[in-house]
Design a protein around this motif. Structure first.
Motif, PDB file in Angstrom:
ATOM      1  N   TYR A 146    -109.204  65.549   9.771  1.00 53.67           N
ATOM      2  CA  TYR A 146    -109.159  66.782  10.568  1.00 53.67           C
ATOM      3  C   TYR A 146    -107.785  66.864  11.184  1.00 53.67           C
ATOM      4  O   TYR A 146    -107.316  65.893  11.805  1.00 53.67           O
ATOM      5  CB  TYR A 146    -110.256  66.749  11.640  1.00 53.67           C
ATOM      6  N   SER A 205    -116.666  62.106  13.049  1.00 55.48           N
ATOM      7  CA  SER A 205    -117.273  63.128  13.895  1.00 55.48           C
ATOM      8  C   SER A 205    -116.946  62.983  15.379  1.00 55.48           C
ATOM      9  O   SER A 205    -117.341  63.817  16.176  1.00 55.48           O
ATOM     10  CB  SER A 205    -118.791  63.103  13.712  1.00 55.48           C
ATOM     11  N   ASN A 206    -116.219  61.922  15.766  1.00 53.13           N
ATOM     12  CA  ASN A 206    -115.933  61.801  17.194  1.00 53.13           C
ATOM     13  C   ASN A 206    -114.752  62.653  17.616  1.00 53.13           C
ATOM     14  O   ASN A 206    -114.554  62.916  18.794  1.00 53.13           O
ATOM     15  CB  ASN A 206    -115.683  60.337  17.593  1.00 53.13           C
ATOM     16  N   TYR A 207    -113.937  63.093  16.635  1.00 57.89           N
ATOM     17  CA  TYR A 207    -112.777  63.948  16.915  1.00 57.89           C
ATOM     18  C   TYR A 207    -111.912  63.368  18.019  1.00 57.89           C
ATOM     19  O   TYR A 207    -111.449  64.076  18.907  1.00 57.89           O
ATOM     20  CB  TYR A 207    -113.225  65.381  17.241  1.00 57.89           C
ATOM     21  N   LYS A 208    -111.681  62.053  17.937  1.00 66.24           N
ATOM     22  CA  LYS A 208    -110.763  61.398  18.856  1.00 66.24           C
ATOM     23  C   LYS A 208    -109.363  61.650  18.330  1.00 66.24           C
ATOM     24  O   LYS A 208    -108.906  61.030  17.378  1.00 66.24           O
ATOM     25  CB  LYS A 208    -111.081  59.903  18.891  1.00 66.24           C
ATOM     26  N   LEU A 209    -108.671  62.594  18.946  1.00 63.33           N
ATOM     27  CA  LEU A 209    -107.399  63.055  18.411  1.00 63.33           C
ATOM     28  C   LEU A 209    -106.242  62.119  18.731  1.00 63.33           C
ATOM     29  O   LEU A 209    -106.112  61.656  19.860  1.00 63.33           O
ATOM     30  CB  LEU A 209    -107.073  64.441  18.958  1.00 63.33           C
ATOM     31  N   PHE A 242    -102.237  62.478  18.784  1.00 60.98           N
ATOM     32  CA  PHE A 242    -101.279  63.570  18.816  1.00 60.98           C
ATOM     33  C   PHE A 242     -99.885  63.114  18.393  1.00 60.98           C
ATOM     34  O   PHE A 242     -99.486  61.974  18.637  1.00 60.98           O
ATOM     35  CB  PHE A 242    -101.181  64.143  20.238  1.00 60.98           C
TER      36      PHE A 242
END
Lengths: 112, 113
Positions: free
Chosen positions: A32, A96-100, A102
């Motif tokens: 993602y 699915s945790n969407y720990k971004l 950056f």
């Protein structure tokens, strides 16, 4: 270890120009890839995002190009406006945790 | 909806003092994240909660940092004792369990003298 590398650090374009911001990632498990826009004194806000099953996504004047084999993705801003002047961050996450994670950001200035 | 609400917006304190940053996520969001932003290191994830439970605190720099989420509508990030190198903007963000979009608050600008 910097997992998401973003360039350039800063960018100046004239109104109507097409700034391009690039990001490269290392972890092939990332699935993602969002871009966030941040104005001074505000928190980042989601601009556009892409998943690796497509090579391009367009929303209005903003386009993400994605190259899975090169592990790179970029943001293009068509017909840039002074109101687009902001800091742009690419990011990546897996699962699915969407720990971004950056990138370090690109300060974009669009001159009138 | 008012969005993610953080307080205070600005905090100036002296080295050694305890600092508590507060966050109210968007109603209905069940994941909450704390990020720290500095010029040198960019946006770093400190900790995130899912359904009020800490899932990953590997980004917390050291034991001086602690975070709690006693209920679905409130979280705190505490630094005790604070040090000048803790000076940064601290962001809280939240999202729902089914949508990847992360909503950020306006941040707390922390200055430790």
């Amino acid at each position: 270890q910097q997992q998401v590398k973003q360039s350039p650090q800063s960018l100046i374009v004239q109104k109507g120009g097409i700034p391009i911001i690039n990001c490269a990632y290392e972890n092939t498990a990332f699935d993602y890839f969002p871009w966030y826009q941040q104005f001074p004194g505000k928190g980042p806000a989601l601009l556009i995002a892409i998943r690796p099953d497509v090579s391009e996504k367009k929303e209005g004047r903003f386009t993400i190009s994605f190259n899975k084999s090169a592990k790179q993705f970029s943001l293009h801003i068509m017909d840039s406006q002074p109101g687009d002047s902001a800091t742009y961050f690419c990011a990546a996450s897996k699962g699915s945790n969407y720990k971004l994670t950056f990138g370090k950001g690109t300060l974009l200035t669009v001159n009138p | 909806d008012a969005g993610v609400i953080q307080s205070p917006r600005h905090e100036v304190t002296e080295m050694g003092q305890e600092v508590t940053l507060r966050c109210k996520p968007i109603s209905g969001h069940n994941s909450l994240f704390w990020y720290r932003q500095t010029m040198m290191r960019g946006l770093e994830l400190l900790i995130y909660f899912n359904n009020n439970v800490p899932i990953d605190d590997s980004g917390m720099p050291e034991d001086r940092f602690s975070a709690k989420m006693p209920n679905a509508s409130f979280s705190t990030l505490k630094i005790q004792p604070s040090e000048p190198r803790d000076s940064a903007v601290y962001f809280c963000a939240s999202r729902t369990g089914i949508n990847e979009k992360l909503f950020f608050g306006s941040g707390t600008q922390l200055s430790v003298l």
